[in-house]
Design an enzyme around this catalytic site. Structure first.
Site, PDB file in Angstrom:
ATOM      1  N   ASP A  68      13.243   8.379  -8.138  1.00 45.54           N
ATOM      2  CA  ASP A  68      14.439   8.862  -8.826  1.00 45.54           C
ATOM      3  C   ASP A  68      14.938  10.062  -8.032  1.00 45.54           C
ATOM      4  O   ASP A  68      14.260  11.089  -7.962  1.00 45.54           O
ATOM      5  CB  ASP A  68      14.067   9.254 -10.265  1.00 45.54           C
ATOM      6  CG  ASP A  68      15.275   9.703 -11.070  1.00 45.54           C
ATOM      7  OD1 ASP A  68      16.285  10.137 -10.469  1.00 45.54           O
ATOM      8  OD2 ASP A  68      15.210   9.609 -12.302  1.00 45.54           O
TER       9      ASP A  68
ATOM     10  N   SER B   4      32.760   9.665  -0.918  1.00 43.29           N
ATOM     11  CA  SER B   4      33.791   8.823  -1.540  1.00 43.29           C
ATOM     12  C   SER B   4      35.134   9.461  -1.191  1.00 43.29           C
ATOM     13  O   SER B   4      35.176  10.649  -0.847  1.00 43.29           O
ATOM     14  CB  SER B   4      33.581   8.852  -3.062  1.00 43.29           C
ATOM     15  OG  SER B   4      34.764   8.491  -3.738  1.00 43.29           O
TER      16      SER B   4
ATOM     17  N   TYR C 115      32.464  13.544 -10.862  1.00 44.86           N
ATOM     18  CA  TYR C 115      32.109  12.724  -9.692  1.00 44.86           C
ATOM     19  C   TYR C 115      32.719  13.338  -8.432  1.00 44.86           C
ATOM     20  O   TYR C 115      32.041  13.510  -7.416  1.00 44.86           O
ATOM     21  CB  TYR C 115      32.639  11.303  -9.919  1.00 44.86           C
ATOM     22  CG  TYR C 115      32.325  10.314  -8.817  1.00 44.86           C
ATOM     23  CD1 TYR C 115      31.019   9.915  -8.553  1.00 44.86           C
ATOM     24  CD2 TYR C 115      33.354   9.738  -8.064  1.00 44.86           C
ATOM     25  CE1 TYR C 115      30.746   8.976  -7.559  1.00 44.86           C
ATOM     26  CE2 TYR C 115      33.084   8.802  -7.074  1.00 44.86           C
ATOM     27  CZ  TYR C 115      31.779   8.428  -6.831  1.00 44.86           C
ATOM     28  OH  TYR C 115      31.511   7.512  -5.838  1.00 44.86           O
ATOM     29  N   ALA C 116      34.022  13.681  -8.525  1.00 42.27           N
ATOM     30  CA  ALA C 116      34.709  14.298  -7.375  1.00 42.27           C
ATOM     31  C   ALA C 116      34.017  15.604  -6.992  1.00 42.27           C
ATOM     32  O   ALA C 116      33.819  15.892  -5.805  1.00 42.27           O
ATOM     33  CB  ALA C 116      36.177  14.551  -7.705  1.00 42.27           C
ATOM     34  N   ALA C 117      33.612  16.371  -7.997  1.00 41.86           N
ATOM     35  CA  ALA C 117      32.927  17.643  -7.718  1.00 41.86           C
ATOM     36  C   ALA C 117      31.622  17.385  -6.967  1.00 41.86           C
ATOM     37  O   ALA C 117      31.314  18.067  -5.981  1.00 41.86           O
ATOM     38  CB  ALA C 117      32.638  18.373  -9.031  1.00 41.86           C
ATOM     39  N   SER C 118      30.867  16.370  -7.396  1.00 43.49           N
ATOM     40  CA  SER C 118      29.579  16.082  -6.741  1.00 43.49           C
ATOM     41  C   SER C 118      29.786  15.595  -5.308  1.00 43.49           C
ATOM     42  O   SER C 118      29.010  15.917  -4.409  1.00 43.49           O
ATOM     43  CB  SER C 118      28.793  15.043  -7.551  1.00 43.49           C
ATOM     44  OG  SER C 118      29.384  13.758  -7.429  1.00 43.49           O
ATOM     45  N   LYS C 119      30.859  14.818  -5.092  1.00 42.13           N
ATOM     46  CA  LYS C 119      31.114  14.284  -3.752  1.00 42.13           C
ATOM     47  C   LYS C 119      31.705  15.377  -2.833  1.00 42.13           C
ATOM     48  O   LYS C 119      31.445  15.374  -1.635  1.00 42.13           O
ATOM     49  CB  LYS C 119      32.040  13.060  -3.828  1.00 42.13           C
ATOM     50  CG  LYS C 119      31.406  11.859  -4.558  1.00 42.13           C
ATOM     51  CD  LYS C 119      30.153  11.344  -3.851  1.00 42.13           C
ATOM     52  CE  LYS C 119      29.615  10.060  -4.442  1.00 42.13           C
ATOM     53  NZ  LYS C 119      28.384   9.570  -3.773  1.00 42.13           N
TER      54      LYS C 119
HETATM   55  N1  LIG Z   1      31.605   1.143  -5.043  1.00 43.25           N
HETATM   56  C1  LIG Z   1      32.555   2.029  -4.821  1.00 43.25           C
HETATM   57  O1  LIG Z   1      33.732   1.796  -5.126  1.00 43.25           O
HETATM   58  C2  LIG Z   1      32.216   3.332  -4.178  1.00 43.25           C
HETATM   59  C3  LIG Z   1      33.270   4.102  -3.643  1.00 43.25           C
HETATM   60  C4  LIG Z   1      32.992   5.323  -3.047  1.00 43.25           C
HETATM   61  C5  LIG Z   1      31.669   5.756  -2.957  1.00 43.25           C
HETATM   62  N2  LIG Z   1      30.658   4.990  -3.491  1.00 43.25           N
HETATM   63  C6  LIG Z   1      29.312   5.517  -3.399  1.00 43.25           C
HETATM   64  O2  LIG Z   1      28.466   4.553  -2.808  1.00 43.25           O
HETATM   65  C7  LIG Z   1      27.124   4.791  -3.226  1.00 43.25           C
HETATM   66  C8  LIG Z   1      26.493   3.463  -3.658  1.00 43.25           C
HETATM   67  O3  LIG Z   1      27.144   3.024  -4.846  1.00 43.25           O
HETATM   68  P1  LIG Z   1      27.457   1.486  -5.151  1.00 43.25           P
HETATM   69  O4  LIG Z   1      28.913   1.344  -5.187  1.00 43.25           O
HETATM   70  O5  LIG Z   1      26.658   0.621  -4.266  1.00 43.25           O
HETATM   71  O6  LIG Z   1      26.953   1.398  -6.673  1.00 43.25           O
HETATM   72  P2  LIG Z   1      25.750   0.625  -7.365  1.00 43.25           P
HETATM   73  O7  LIG Z   1      25.799  -0.812  -7.060  1.00 43.25           O
HETATM   74  O8  LIG Z   1      25.788   1.065  -8.786  1.00 43.25           O
HETATM   75  O9  LIG Z   1      24.476   1.235  -6.640  1.00 43.25           O
HETATM   76  C9  LIG Z   1      24.007   2.511  -6.913  1.00 43.25           C
HETATM   77  C10 LIG Z   1      22.596   2.606  -6.395  1.00 43.25           C
HETATM   78  O10 LIG Z   1      22.100   3.933  -6.664  1.00 43.25           O
HETATM   79  C11 LIG Z   1      20.844   3.821  -7.299  1.00 43.25           C
HETATM   80  N3  LIG Z   1      20.607   4.954  -8.170  1.00 43.25           N
HETATM   81  C12 LIG Z   1      21.363   5.408  -9.201  1.00 43.25           C
HETATM   82  N4  LIG Z   1      20.780   6.457  -9.776  1.00 43.25           N
HETATM   83  C13 LIG Z   1      19.634   6.690  -9.092  1.00 43.25           C
HETATM   84  C14 LIG Z   1      18.592   7.633  -9.216  1.00 43.25           C
HETATM   85  N5  LIG Z   1      18.602   8.585 -10.177  1.00 43.25           N
HETATM   86  N6  LIG Z   1      17.557   7.579  -8.338  1.00 43.25           N
HETATM   87  C15 LIG Z   1      17.518   6.620  -7.380  1.00 43.25           C
HETATM   88  N7  LIG Z   1      18.475   5.704  -7.210  1.00 43.25           N
HETATM   89  C16 LIG Z   1      19.520   5.737  -8.070  1.00 43.25           C
HETATM   90  C17 LIG Z   1      20.904   2.502  -8.085  1.00 43.25           C
HETATM   91  O11 LIG Z   1      19.604   1.975  -8.266  1.00 43.25           O
HETATM   92  P3  LIG Z   1      18.715   2.051  -9.608  1.00 43.25           P
HETATM   93  O12 LIG Z   1      19.647   1.905 -10.755  1.00 43.25           O
HETATM   94  O13 LIG Z   1      17.748   0.935  -9.425  1.00 43.25           O
HETATM   95  O14 LIG Z   1      18.060   3.389  -9.552  1.00 43.25           O
HETATM   96  C18 LIG Z   1      21.659   1.636  -7.087  1.00 43.25           C
HETATM   97  O15 LIG Z   1      20.762   1.088  -6.144  1.00 43.25           O
HETATM   98  C19 LIG Z   1      27.194   5.834  -4.330  1.00 43.25           C
HETATM   99  O16 LIG Z   1      26.857   7.102  -3.812  1.00 43.25           O
HETATM  100  C20 LIG Z   1      28.648   5.807  -4.742  1.00 43.25           C
HETATM  101  O17 LIG Z   1      29.069   7.036  -5.289  1.00 43.25           O
HETATM  102  C21 LIG Z   1      30.914   3.798  -4.088  1.00 43.25           C
END
Ligand SMILES: NC(=O)c1ccc[n+]([C@@H]2O[C@H](COP(=O)([O-])OP(=O)(O)OC[C@H]3O[C@@H](n4cnc5c(N)ncnc54)[C@H](OP(=O)(O)O)[C@@H]3O)[C@@H](O)[C@H]2O)c1
Length: 278
Positions: free
Chosen positions: A65, A144, A157-161
């Site tokens: 985690d 992002s 979310y924007a703040a964290s990114k």
């Molecule tokens: N999809 C978009 O439109 C988009 C756009 C811009 C940026 N992003 C960024 O891309 C990254 C990947 O997101 P995604 O779109 O692929 O979403 P996703 O399919 O929801 O994947 C998120 C991943 O993060 C893991 N995760 C969440 N909380 C966690 C924790 N506390 N500890 C360890 N792992 C954790 C989840 O796994 P578990 O639940 O198994 O822990 C999952 O593998 C993120 O940083 C997101 O902000 C996504």
């Protein structure tokens, strides 16, 4: 055949159980990487690791985690026990939100998002950095477009990114003479479950994406763009022409970019309104 070779490179990917992290792991496996994959859902993570092995890579799944410092330390230690080095750390794990700031009655989601997206990246980076310095390796962080500009309903979310961008941009400068590179990835909308898992004003996941997901970038295309950026140690990758134009426009007409962001999350498209406030 894989275009970029990561043969025998030890790559650590957080959030590899689904979405972008999963696709990236599969692609790295095809190009011969030695993978250590982290996330909370062990069943999904094991399945990804198995497919990676079938694609010719070596892959180990470690339940972790990112919001827990000790869990991140253990994750990196497990990597060293297994492969004795780290060449690339991909800070990908992340969670999102989807509601106006004023609609929240409790601030816990804001703390959680910062803990996962920002502190999770910071913890993993802290424990991996001594090994990355030894290998003259690569730090990669998935931000992002909301890490470049504010978007309504995405304040926390924007703040964290933005926090990630500030942290990793600083590290890039601090690490200039160490041989460790820092690559920031700024995707737009990508078709994953991130919006299904996004936190709403009641503090719970939305369970259903509020977006027309057919209009989003495929996860395969997203990783197609990421692979060369990682391979070539690019400073940053801002996805989509629209995203890059937006950045340029923000310099000369920031108010216009605000209007575009507002329109993109218009009431018509946006089911979670201020009126949801309990
Ligand atoms: N999809 C978009 O439109 C988009 C756009 C811009 C940026 N992003 C960024 O891309 C990254 C990947 O997101 P995604 O779109 O692929 O979403 P996703 O399919 O929801 O994947 C998120 C991943 O993060 C893991 N995760 C969440 N909380 C966690 C924790 N506390 N500890 C360890 N792992 C954790 C989840 O796994 P578990 O639940 O198994 O822990 C999952 O593998 C993120 O940083 C997101 O902000 C996504």
């Amino acid at each position: 055949m894989a275009k970029y070779s990561f043969r025998n490179q030890v790559v650590v990917v957080t959030g590899a159980s689904s979405g972008i992290g999963k696709e990236l792991a599969l692609r790295l496996a095809e190009s011969g990487a030695l993978l250590v994959l982290g996330a909370r859902n062990m069943a999904k993570l094991e399945a990804v690791a198995k497919t990676c092995r079938q694609k010719g890579g070596q892959a180990t799944a470690v339940q972790m985690d990112v919001s827990d410092k000790e869990s991140c330390r253990n994750f990196i230690e497990k990597t060293i026990e297994k492969f004795e080095k780290i060449d690339i750390l991909v800070n990908n794990a992340g969670i999102s939100m989807w509601s106006y700031f004023e609609a929240f009655t409790d601030l816990t989601p804001f703390e959680k998002i910062m803990q996962v997206n920002y502190f999770g990246s910071l913890y993993c980076t802290f424990y991996a950095l001594p090994y990355l310095k030894k290998s003259k390796g690569r730090l990669v962080a998935i931000s992002s477009l909301t890490g470049k500009t504010g978007v309504p309903t995405r304040s926390g979310y924007a703040a964290s990114k933005h926090a990630m961008a500030g942290f990793f941009d600083t590290l890039r400068i601090e690490l200039k003479d160490t041989g460790v590179s820092v690559t920031m990835i700024y995707p737009g909308f990508v078709a994953t479950d991130v919006r299904k898992h996004a936190i709403g004003s009641n503090g719970k996941s939305l369970e259903k994406s509020p977006l027309d997901e057919t209009a989003t970038m495929t996860v395969e295309k997203c990783v197609d763009l990421m692979m060369p950026a990682i391979a070539k140690r690019k400073r940053e990758l801002v996805m989509t022409l629209k995203g890059r134009l937006g950045l340029w426009l923000k310099l000369i007409a920031p108010g216009l970019v605000d209007s575009i962001a507002l329109k993109a999350v218009s009431k018509k498209k946006q089911p979670i309104k201020k009126a949801d406030k309990k």
